[in-house]
Design an enzyme around this catalytic site. Structure first.
Site, short mmCIF file in Angstrom:
data_model
loop_
_atom_site.label_atom_id
_atom_site.label_comp_id
_atom_site.label_asym_id
_atom_site.label_seq_id
_atom_site.Cartn_x
_atom_site.Cartn_y
_atom_site.Cartn_z
N SER A 165 -2.32 6.35 0.21
CA SER A 165 -2.81 7.53 -0.33
C SER A 165 -4.16 8.04 0.04
CB SER A 165 -2.82 7.47 -2.00
OG SER A 165 -3.55 6.47 -2.34
N SER A 188 -16.97 -3.39 -9.12
CA SER A 188 -18.09 -2.50 -8.72
C SER A 188 -19.15 -2.79 -9.69
CB SER A 188 -17.57 -1.07 -8.63
OG SER A 188 -18.36 -0.24 -8.63
N ALA A 189 -20.00 -2.67 -8.98
CA ALA A 189 -21.46 -2.49 -9.62
C ALA A 189 -21.53 -1.41 -10.44
CB ALA A 189 -22.67 -2.42 -8.50
N ASP A 196 0.80 -1.11 0.10
CA ASP A 196 -0.07 0.08 -0.02
C ASP A 196 0.80 1.29 -0.19
OD1 ASP A 196 -1.98 1.81 0.73
OD2 ASP A 196 -3.27 0.35 1.21
N TYR A 251 -14.77 6.40 -12.64
CA TYR A 251 -14.35 5.40 -11.65
C TYR A 251 -14.70 4.16 -12.22
CZ TYR A 251 -15.05 2.29 -7.90
OH TYR A 251 -15.28 1.36 -6.90
N LYS A 256 -12.96 0.49 -13.83
CA LYS A 256 -13.28 -0.91 -13.24
C LYS A 256 -13.85 -1.73 -14.64
CE LYS A 256 -12.83 -0.47 -8.76
NZ LYS A 256 -11.58 -1.11 -8.11
#
Length: 354
Positions: free
Chosen positions: A46, A136-137, A43, A161, A165
């Protein structure tokens, strides 16, 4: 805690957890540990905190192996794969705010899409062929109907976004076509909320929250004055947006089930795509009422214009995850609200002191 030998790891193999200090990832570390999987966290902090990992260490009574690095940094990733024997990857690393992605699309494509390509290049280099991807949906865009199942069309995304994905899903599919020894699980999350049962880890967004529940939570503890409800003119029961909210501990368990599935040698290589949700849609105002009940606090709100990139309704048909992974959501909306309030009350400033 006394530990037996590790499941993934009779030969010291580990799962690489990218973005492993984040909200969903930290809860997943607890699930993986409970099933005796070994892991290493990667990681760059951020949008996460080192304190989150320290708190997970207390919960699991074990030191976490951690490497600080950016998902786009091939040199740093290569070093991780040289240092550790990585059997599989759970790929959480990515920027994740819908509104911010509309304002900064290039940053989202660079971090999310380019970062994933760099990771996959290194995985190929080291012959690591198992990956769970946190999708993601939002890949479904604005669906024609609900509940949404995995056969619904994808790609009609409404914000960068979601598009990032979707692009990554396509990249993973093309990777599998080019090399059918890959075992890939794509988990399409709906809306993760809530916090770990002891209130010591939870969602800690930078600045003003982009997601509904942490915003409501900060209003409940007096940190924010009122909730902005983006639009009350959607085609829903009360005009506000409807979403499928899932407790983060249930979502974390889905990652464990996905790793179990990929590690099971009797399951052939494939690209598995599953919805991870409860199958129940709640409106913004439903959430406000449920949170008031769970917290005993009045949640002030005001109606403001719709937000760019938002859609009216989105909730899952989670049947495929139940059939293939043996997974289903167990926790209720009340559990989600109570655990969120417990976390926010104990940690009004998140992981930051003061």
């Amino acid at each position: 805690m006394k530990r037996v030998f590790s499941k993934s790891t009779l030969d010291n193999q580990k799962i690489l957890i990218t973005g492993g200090a984040g909200y969903i990832a930290t809860h997943t570390l607890i699930e993986l540990n409970s099933a005796n999987y070994d892991f290493v966290v990667y990681d760059n902090f951020s949008n996460s905190s080192k304190k989150a990992l320290r708190r997970v260490e207390k919960i699991i009574n074990k030191k976490i192996e951690f490497v600080k690095g950016d998902i786009r940094d091939k040199k740093a990733l290569r070093k991780v794969f040289k240092t550790y024997s990585i059997s599989s990857v759970i790929h959480f690393a990515g920027l994740k705010a819908v509104g911010e992605s509309v304002a900064n699309p290039l940053e989202y494509y660079d971090n999310n899409v380019v970062g994933t390509i760099r990771l996959l290049e290194i995985m190929k280099e080291f012959d690591c062929k198992k990956i769970v991807f946190s999708s993601s949906a939002t890949v479904y865009g604005n669906p024609n109907s609900c509940p949404i199942d995995e056969s619904f069309p994808v790609g009609g995304t409404t914000n960068p976004y979601g598009t990032s994905k979707y692009m990554i899903e396509r990249i993973l599919e093309d990777l599998y076509i080019s090399d059918s020894s890959f075992k890939i699980a794509i988990l399409r999350y709906f809306n993760p909320v809530g916090a770990y049962e002891d209130g010591n880890i939870g969602e800690d967004p930078n600045g003003i929250p982009n997601n509904l529940m942490p915003y409501i939570a900060q209003v409940a503890v007096g940190k924010l004055e009122s909730l902005s409800v983006f639009g009350d003119d959607y085609d829903t029961s009360d005009g506000t947006g409807v979403r499928d909210y899932i407790h983060v501990q249930d979502l974390a368990n889905a990652h464990l089930k996905a790793i179990d599935y990929l590690e099971n040698k009797s399951n052939k290589p494939e690209v598995l795509k599953v919805n991870i949700g409860t199958g129940i849609g709640y409106s913004v105002l439903d959430m406000v009422k449920a949170y008031e009940k769970a917290s005993g606090k009045k949640i002030a709100y005001k109606i403001v214009p719709r937000r760019a990139g938002d859609i009216s309704s989105c909730y899952a048909n989670p049947q495929k995850a139940k059939e293939l992974l043996g997974w289903e959501a167990k926790r209720t909306l009340e559990d989600m609200c109570k655990s969120s309030f417990n976390w926010q009350s104990k940690n009004p400033n998140g992981y930051k002191k003061g």
